[in-house]
Structure formats: structure tokens, C-alpha cells
Design an enzyme around this catalytic site. Structure first.
Site, PDB file in Angstrom:
ATOM      1  CG  ASP A 254      59.132  53.928  43.480  1.00 38.45           C
ATOM      2  OD1 ASP A 254      59.081  55.162  43.616  1.00 38.45           O
ATOM      3  OD2 ASP A 254      60.163  53.318  43.147  1.00 38.45           O
TER       4      ASP A 254
ATOM      5  CD  GLN B 294      66.798  55.041  41.992  1.00 42.40           C
ATOM      6  OE1 GLN B 294      66.363  55.400  43.092  1.00 42.40           O
ATOM      7  NE2 GLN B 294      66.500  55.683  40.877  1.00 42.40           N
TER       8      GLN B 294
ATOM      9  CE  LYS C 133      64.525  58.248  44.755  1.00 50.04           C
ATOM     10  NZ  LYS C 133      64.381  57.190  43.771  1.00 50.04           N
TER      11      LYS C 133
END
Ligand code: NDP
Length: 295
Positions: free
Chosen positions: A122, A99, A55
């Protein structure tokens, strides 16, 4: 024998990343500060480390400022929330991603709720989940958004198609179903209690598998010509003694029946990060009151 069109998620993701890089370059002609993405990694789970590095690298290559915050597995929930609250207030950060999974002593829901909905790239914050359900503009979960992008690029208008989503997790199955409903599909969500799953799957023009079981969906569950999106990422022992990645669909036989199918790897996986970059650019535009080139 493969007859299905193989949907090349790697190529589509690369094209989207290029488009985003061009859009950032154009926006930066008038603005000195690039869009900023903060990725928080707690602990040293090897798979999470790989995802976070990927990422970070892809964000930097596209022109974002990307900052990874690596914290030890014994960080307290309070310390993690303090970090998030600081990033919520930081004008140089447009997107915050934590994460997952987090260590068991930290409540994931509490952490996700602490992220500002405007920076929740997200798309997991309950406000964004609610906006998705009511049809308001929102940041959308990356993996389902990546699946939808592949479906639209493959099939065009999805209106009226029968879609079956196998799996009902908050990060894949449920938002996938909501996105397909928004595209006017007739949506069925199947799960571990579904009766006669093969018969349910056989109704699908669009079959999305998000189960987490290698090769679970069989070829004879697929309607001939259907479009199959395989979200699964499962590591299994390979013939050479090394492990390899497979999806939730029995790919070889399934690709002889489906009209189009995503491979694993190289299908949905690369799209997830491309959608994260897309969400971060869109949050930057919204946070700076700019017209979003992606809208
Ligand atoms: P979860 O484990 O959270 O959910 C799995 C779902 O599958 C559950 O809803 C479960 O049903 C359902 N299920 C399990 N067994 C059966 C069965 N026998 N019949 C029907 N349904 C069943 O997984 P995720 O949604 O997080 O992930 C799914 C897969 O996608 C995993 O392989 C994961 O690695 C992958 N993934 C890939 C991503 C990518 O970027 N490509 C991103 C995220 C995930 P129930 O609710 O009844 O228990």
C-alpha cells in the site's frame, strides 16, 4: 454536452492487469512459487468486504497466490500485529495489505508500522513515505500511482505543468502531490483552509480532486482544456431509489470545460487494484533479487 476526452480507467487497468499476468507467467517458467499477496480484513464493514473480495479475485486471475485473513472486529491490536509479524517472515508472501479503516480500538499507525517496508504494497509505511519524498525507489501508494499512470498515458510528459491537488490526506492528497512534484509539475496542495479555492483550481493544467464530497468541484473552477482526475467515491441516492456512485467533481458540466476527465465509476477506482498488483509483483522481484519487468 461532453467535449472532454473521457479517460477510461477501467480499460487501462485491464490492460495493466493483462501485462502483469503475462509477466508472472514468464517469471514462473523458472520459479515454482508465485508472488504472494496477503490481505487482512478486520470486522465486517460491507464496503471493505467488497474491496477485499475484488482484490483477492483480481490477484488470483493475474496469477498471484492471494490469501485473505478475515479477523473479527474485536481482535486485539497485539493479535493483529502478531499476524503481520508472521507474514513479514513468510517467504511465500511478498505483499501485505491491511484493509482500512480499522476498528477504533486499533491504532492504524501502529499496524502500518508493523508491516515490513519491503512488503508494504500500500506504500503507507513511513519508510516508504520517506523514500517517496527523497526520490529513492520505493513501493508507492496505489491510488495516487494509479492517478499518475492515467495522467502520463493521457498527457505524456508532465514537466512544467501546473498541478492542483484538492485534499491532503496521507493516502491520496499528500503522496499525489509528491508524485506530481517528482514529475516536475508545479504543485499546489489545497485543503479545507485554502482561501478562494475556485481561483486556485482555475490555475491548474492538472486538477486532482480527493475531497470526499459529491460533485464538489464546479465546472467554472476548471481551466478550459485542463485534465481532471476525480478520486472521489461517494454514494448518493439515485433517481430510481437505489444508491449510485459519484465523484468529487460535478461531472456533466465539468466535462464540457475540461480537456480530459476521469469518470466515476470507471476512472481512478479500477486503477487502485491494478497498482496493488503492480506493487506486489515489484516487491516479489525485489525480494527474489530479480530484475523487475515493470521498472
Ligand atoms: P480524507 O477525508 O482523508 O481527506 C479529504 C481531504 O479533503 C482533506 O484533506 C480535507 O482538508 C479536504 N477537504 C474537505 N473539505 C474541503 C473543502 N471544503 N475544501 C477543500 N478541501 C476540503 O479523504 P481521502 O483522501 O481518504 O479520500 C478522498 C476521496 O477519495 C473520498 O471520496 C474517498 O472515498 C476517495 N478515495 C478513492 C480511492 C479510489 O480507489 N478511487 C481510494 C481512496 C480514497 P483538511 O485536511 O483541511 O481537512
Amino acid at each position: 454536452m461532453t467535449t472532454a476526452k473521457i479517460i477510461d480507467g477501467k480499460a487501462v487497468a485491464a490492460q495493466i492487469r493483462d501485462e502483469i499476468a503475462q509477466q508472472i507467467a514468464a517469471l514462473r517458467r523458472d520459479r515454482p512459487v508465485p508472488p504472494g499477496l496477503a490481505v487482512i480484513l478486520v470486522g465486517d464493514d460491507p464496503a471493505s468486504q467488497v474491496y477485499v473480495r475484488s482484490k483477492e479475485r483480481q490477484a488470483q486471475e493475474a496469477g498471484f497466490k492471494s490469501v485473505a485473513y478475515r479477523r473479527p472486529a474485536d481482535i486485539s491490536e497485539e493479535q493483529l500485529i502478531t499476524l503481520i509479524e508472521g507474514l513479514n517472515e513468510d517467504p511465500g508472501i511478498d505483499g501485505i495489505l491491511v484493509q482500512l479503516p480499522l476498528p477504533p480500538h486499533i491504532d492504524e499507525a501502529v499496524v502500518i508500522n508493523a508491516i515490513s517496508p519491503d512488503k508494504d504494497v500500500d506504500g503507507f509505511h513511513p519508510i516508504n513515505v520517506g523514500r517517496l519524498m527523497t526520490g529513492e525507489p520505493s513501493l508507492l501508494p496505489c491510488t495516487p500511482l494509479g492517478c499518475l499512470t492515467l495522467l502520463k498515458r493521457t498527457l505524456g510528459d508532465l514537466s512544467g505543468l501546473d498541478a492542483v491537488v484538492v485534499g491532503r490526506s496521507n493516502i491520496v492528497g499528500k503522496p499525489m502531490a509528491a508524485l506530481l512534484l517528482r514529475e516536475n509539475c508545479t504543485v499546489t496542495v489545497a485543503h479545507s483552509r485554502t482561501r478562494d479555492l475556485p481561483a486556485v483550481c482555475r490555475r491548474a493544467d492538472i486538477l486532482v480532486a480527493a475531497v470526499g464530497k459529491p460533485g464538489f468541484v464546479q465546472a467554472d473552477w476548471i481551466k478550459p482544456g485542463a485534465t481532471v482526475i476525480d478520486v472521489g467515491i461517494n454514494r448518493v441516492p439515485g433517481a430510481d431509489g437505489k444508491s449510485r456512485l459519484v465523484g468529487d467533481v460535478d461531472f456533466g458540466p465539468a466535462s464540457a470545460v475540461a480537456g480530459a476527465i476521469t469518470p466515476v465509476p470507471g476512472g481512478v477506482g479500477p486503477m487502485t487494484i491494478a497498482m496493488l498488483l503492480r506493487n506486489t509483483l515489484s516487491a516479489y522481484c525485489r525480494n527474489n533479487r530479480l530484475a523487475c519487468p515493470l521498472a
